[in-house]
Design an enzyme around this catalytic site. Structure first.
Site, PDB file in Angstrom:
ATOM      1  N   GLY A  47       0.805  -1.210   0.000  1.00  0.00           N
ATOM      2  CA  GLY A  47       0.000   0.000   0.000  1.00  0.00           C
ATOM      3  C   GLY A  47       0.842   1.267   0.000  1.00  0.00           C
ATOM      4  N   THR A  48       0.424   2.269  -0.728  1.00  0.00           N
ATOM      5  CA  THR A  48       0.976   3.617  -0.713  1.00  0.00           C
ATOM      6  C   THR A  48      -0.200   4.523  -1.039  1.00  0.00           C
ATOM      7  OG1 THR A  48       1.430   3.626  -3.053  1.00  0.00           O
ATOM      8  CG2 THR A  48       3.180   2.823  -1.626  1.00  0.00           C
ATOM      9  N   THR A  49      -0.186   5.732  -0.915  1.00  0.00           N
ATOM     10  CA  THR A  49       0.704   6.732  -0.347  1.00  0.00           C
ATOM     11  C   THR A  49      -0.096   7.486   0.719  1.00  0.00           C
ATOM     12  OG1 THR A  49       1.911   7.000  -2.417  1.00  0.00           O
ATOM     13  CG2 THR A  49       1.962   8.889  -0.943  1.00  0.00           C
TER      14      THR A  49
END
Length: 271
Positions: A47-49
Site C-alpha cells: 500500500g501507498t501513499t
C-alpha cells in the site's frame, strides 16, 4: 477485571502487545510467516501513499486507495487510514497484510491501556507504543516485508495536532508540519511544501492533502489517482479536540471534482 489485572501485572503491565508477546507470540503481526518469508517468496500487496499535515484545529491525514503487487494493481479501494482511537489516526504503507494486523494490534493496545489504567495514553505514549511494534517487525522487514506507518493526532495536553514518522528500526520522529510515506511520498512532499500554511482551516487542509495525493499519483504508478468513473475517493480523516472523523464521500467527491476541473488546463497545478 481482577483476573486481567493479575495476568497483566506480571506480563507487560498495561501493554497488550507485551502480554501477547509472552502468552501467544505466534499471534503477533507477521509472526505466522516465520522463516517462509524469504527472498523469492510470492509478491504480496503493498500500500501507498499517505500524507499527514497539521491544521488550525488538529491534524488531517489522507491516503490513496491503490494497493499494488509488482506491476499489478491488487486493489483499487484499499483503506490505508484508520482511527487508532478517538484522538489519533494511523496511516500505513508497505506490506498490506502485516500493516493491517499492526493497526488492529495498536487499536487493541490503546483500548487495553485505557481499561487497565483508567485513562487515555498520551499522544507521545501512543507514538512510542507504535514504535515498539515496528521494531518487533524488524526481522520481517529484513526479509522484504516492511511496514512503515505514520501516526497523527490531537495532543490533549499541548492542545495542538502533532505528526510522528518512523523508520524501519522503529525510530520515532516528530514532524514539524507535515509528512508523507509510501512510494509517492517524494512527489506528495513537494506539493505539501508548496501548499501547506500555518493554521490552515481543516477544510483547506483536506483539500491540500487531496491535492498532494493527486500530484503523487501523477508521477508514481503505485499511487491511485482520482477515479471518477468508479466513484472511489481518497480516505481522509480529521482529528480535533472533539474527535476523529472521516470526511464523507460526497464532500470528497466535490473536492476531487473541483481539483480535476482546476487541473484540466493546468496539469502541473502552477499558481
Amino acid at each position: 477485571m481482577g483476573d486481567l489485572r493479575s495476568l497483566t501485572h506480571g506480563a507487560g503491565g498495561s501493554s497488550f502487545t507485551e502480554l501477547l508477546r509472552q502468552q501467544a507470540p505466534h499471534l503477533l503481526p507477521g509472526a505466522a510467516l516465520g522463516e517462509s518469508a524469504v527472498a523469492g517468496a510470492p509478491e504480496l500487496p503493498h500500500g501507498t501513499t499517505i500524507v499527514a499535515l497539521t491544521c488550525a484545529d488538529g491534524v488531517v491525514m489522507a491516503g490513496d486507495r491503490r494497493a499494488t503487487m509488482g506491476n499489478v494493481i491488487a486493489s483499487r479501494d484499499m483503506e490505508k487510514v484508520y482511527a487508532a482511537d478517538d484522538y489519533s489516526v494511523v496511516g500505513i504503507a508497505g506490506t498490506a497484510g502485516i500493516a493491517v494486523e499492526l493497526v488492529r494490534l495498536l487499536q487493541v493496545e490503546l483500548e487495553h491501556y485505557e481499561k487497565i489504567e483508567g485513562t487515555l495514553l498520551s499522544l507521545e505514549g501512543k507514538a512510542n507504543r507504535l514504535s515498539a511494534m515496528i521494531r518487533g517487525n524488524l526481522g520481517n522487514a529484513f526479509r522484504g516485508l516492511s511496514v512503515l506507518p505514520v501516526l497523527a493526532g490531537y495532543d490533549l495536553t499541548a492542545r495542538q495536532g502533532r505528526v510522528f514518522s518512523y523508520d524501519l528500526a522503529g525510530g520515532c520522529y516528530e514532524e514539524a508540519a507535515h509528512h508523507s510515506i509510501g512510494s509517492g511520498a517524494f512527489f506528495a512532499r513537494g506539493a505539501l511544501k508548496k501548499l501547506w500554511r500555518p493554521a490552515l482551516a481543516p477544510e483547506d487542509a483536506v483539500r491540500v492533502a487531496v491535492e498532494a495525493l493527486y500530484d503523487a499519483a501523477d508521477d508514481d504508478s503505485a499511487t491511485g489517482g482520482p477515479d471518477l468513473g468508479r466513484q472511489i475517493w481518497p480516505t481522509c480523516a480529521v482529528v480535533t479536540a472533539d474527535c476523529t472523523r472521516f470526511v464523507p464521500a460526497p464532500d470528497l467527491e466535490r473536492i476531487v471534482t473541483d481539483l480535476v476541473a482546476a487541473r484540466r488546463d493546468n496539469p502541473g497545478g502552477a499558481r
